[in-house]
Design a protein around this motif. Structure first.
Motif, PDB file in Angstrom:
ATOM      1  N   ASP A 239      27.697  48.842  40.133  1.00 21.28           N
ATOM      2  CA  ASP A 239      27.632  48.823  41.602  1.00 21.28           C
ATOM      3  C   ASP A 239      28.300  47.594  42.199  1.00 21.28           C
ATOM      4  O   ASP A 239      27.888  47.090  43.238  1.00 21.28           O
ATOM      5  N   GLY A 240      29.330  47.076  41.525  1.00 25.36           N
ATOM      6  CA  GLY A 240      30.089  45.940  42.040  1.00 25.36           C
ATOM      7  C   GLY A 240      29.683  44.596  41.469  1.00 25.36           C
ATOM      8  O   GLY A 240      30.375  43.605  41.670  1.00 25.36           O
TER       9      GLY A 240
ATOM     10  N   HIS B 167      25.657  44.853  49.715  1.00 25.28           N
ATOM     11  CA  HIS B 167      24.922  45.045  48.463  1.00 25.28           C
ATOM     12  C   HIS B 167      25.317  43.973  47.443  1.00 25.28           C
ATOM     13  O   HIS B 167      24.458  43.329  46.843  1.00 25.28           O
ATOM     14  N   VAL B 168      26.620  43.773  47.267  1.00 21.76           N
ATOM     15  CA  VAL B 168      27.109  42.806  46.285  1.00 21.76           C
ATOM     16  C   VAL B 168      26.667  41.388  46.655  1.00 21.76           C
ATOM     17  O   VAL B 168      26.176  40.633  45.806  1.00 21.76           O
ATOM     18  N   LEU B 169      26.819  41.027  47.913  1.00 21.57           N
ATOM     19  CA  LEU B 169      26.443  39.670  48.324  1.00 21.57           C
ATOM     20  C   LEU B 169      24.943  39.419  48.134  1.00 21.57           C
ATOM     21  O   LEU B 169      24.556  38.329  47.712  1.00 21.57           O
ATOM     22  N   SER B 170      24.120  40.407  48.449  1.00 20.11           N
ATOM     23  CA  SER B 170      22.668  40.184  48.276  1.00 20.11           C
ATOM     24  C   SER B 170      22.340  40.008  46.792  1.00 20.11           C
ATOM     25  O   SER B 170      21.500  39.169  46.446  1.00 20.11           O
TER      26      SER B 170
ATOM     27  N   ASP C 129      29.815  29.491  45.186  1.00 17.29           N
ATOM     28  CA  ASP C 129      28.677  30.036  44.449  1.00 17.29           C
ATOM     29  C   ASP C 129      28.996  31.382  43.824  1.00 17.29           C
ATOM     30  O   ASP C 129      28.444  31.757  42.804  1.00 17.29           O
ATOM     31  N   ALA C 130      29.866  32.131  44.481  1.00 20.92           N
ATOM     32  CA  ALA C 130      30.208  33.473  44.015  1.00 20.92           C
ATOM     33  C   ALA C 130      31.613  33.801  44.504  1.00 20.92           C
ATOM     34  O   ALA C 130      32.089  33.245  45.486  1.00 20.92           O
ATOM     35  N   VAL C 131      32.257  34.706  43.785  1.00 20.00           N
ATOM     36  CA  VAL C 131      33.584  35.174  44.172  1.00 20.00           C
ATOM     37  C   VAL C 131      33.522  36.690  44.303  1.00 20.00           C
ATOM     38  O   VAL C 131      33.044  37.370  43.397  1.00 20.00           O
ATOM     39  N   VAL C 132      33.960  37.194  45.429  1.00 18.93           N
ATOM     40  CA  VAL C 132      34.060  38.636  45.645  1.00 18.93           C
ATOM     41  C   VAL C 132      35.528  38.934  45.857  1.00 18.93           C
ATOM     42  O   VAL C 132      36.163  38.396  46.763  1.00 18.93           O
TER      43      VAL C 132
ATOM     44  N   GLY D 157      31.527  39.335  41.675  1.00 17.23           N
ATOM     45  CA  GLY D 157      31.285  40.657  42.215  1.00 17.23           C
ATOM     46  C   GLY D 157      32.580  41.300  42.655  1.00 17.23           C
ATOM     47  O   GLY D 157      33.567  40.606  42.909  1.00 17.23           O
ATOM     48  N   PHE D 158      32.586  42.596  42.724  1.00 21.68           N
ATOM     49  CA  PHE D 158      33.748  43.356  43.165  1.00 21.68           C
ATOM     50  C   PHE D 158      33.368  44.182  44.382  1.00 21.68           C
ATOM     51  O   PHE D 158      32.250  44.692  44.471  1.00 21.68           O
ATOM     52  N   VAL D 159      34.292  44.334  45.317  1.00 21.13           N
ATOM     53  CA  VAL D 159      34.102  45.173  46.490  1.00 21.13           C
ATOM     54  C   VAL D 159      35.395  45.945  46.712  1.00 21.13           C
ATOM     55  O   VAL D 159      36.482  45.392  46.556  1.00 21.13           O
TER      56      VAL D 159
END
Length: 149
Positions: free
Chosen positions: A106-107, A139-142, A75-78, A115-117
């Motif tokens: 903010d990522g 924060h990024v995951l939410s 669903d998402a890539v961090v 998203g970036f972390v």
């Protein structure tokens, strides 16, 4: 850089003063950022393990493809970028500026679902540290969950 100025760990000072979460990027972005670890973080990573994988080879509309050709829906890539961020696999995605730096707030990337972390000064001074990356990851995951909903 001294780990224990005035007898207290530098991380204690940063947390106590609020500097590790202060939005002071402009003041500090020219200062070198040192890696500080008295061994606790390395030990914690070794004891609890990290699911390490080689970088996937490409994105698909529904996820990623691994080097062996296996497709996995995500669903998402961090991306945990490490100390020398390089994103050649994102060059044509619209997620990078002309110099190859992530375009984000903010990522949260300009590309939906990305998203970036761990980026330097992503949200605060501590963003690129083991102490701050967890807060930023949350924060990024939410935000990515809200995008996916």
């Amino acid at each position: 850089m001294a780990q224990r100025p005035l007898g207290k760990d530098l991380h204690w000072w940063l947390k106590r003063t609020g500097l590790d979460i202060a939005p002071i990027r402009r003041l500090l972005e020219k200062a070198p950022v040192s890696v500080l670890d008295d061994g606790r973080y390395r030990t914690a990573l070794q004891e609890h393990g990290v699911d390490r994988r080689e970088m996937f080879s490409r994105f698909t509309p529904d996820g990623v493809v691994w080097a062996d050709g296996t497709k996995e829906a995500v669903d998402a890539v961090v991306l945990a970028t490490g100390y020398r961020p390089a994103f050649p696999y994102l060059t044509s995605s619209g997620a990078l500026d002309a110099d190859g730096r992530p375009l984000h707030r903010d990522g949260i990337a300009t590309v939906p679902g990305l998203g970036f972390v761990g980026l330097e000064f992503q949200r605060s001074f501590s963003s690129k540290t083991l102490r701050g990356v967890g807060r930023d990851a949350g924060h990024v995951l939410s935000r990515l969950r809200r995008q996916a909903a």
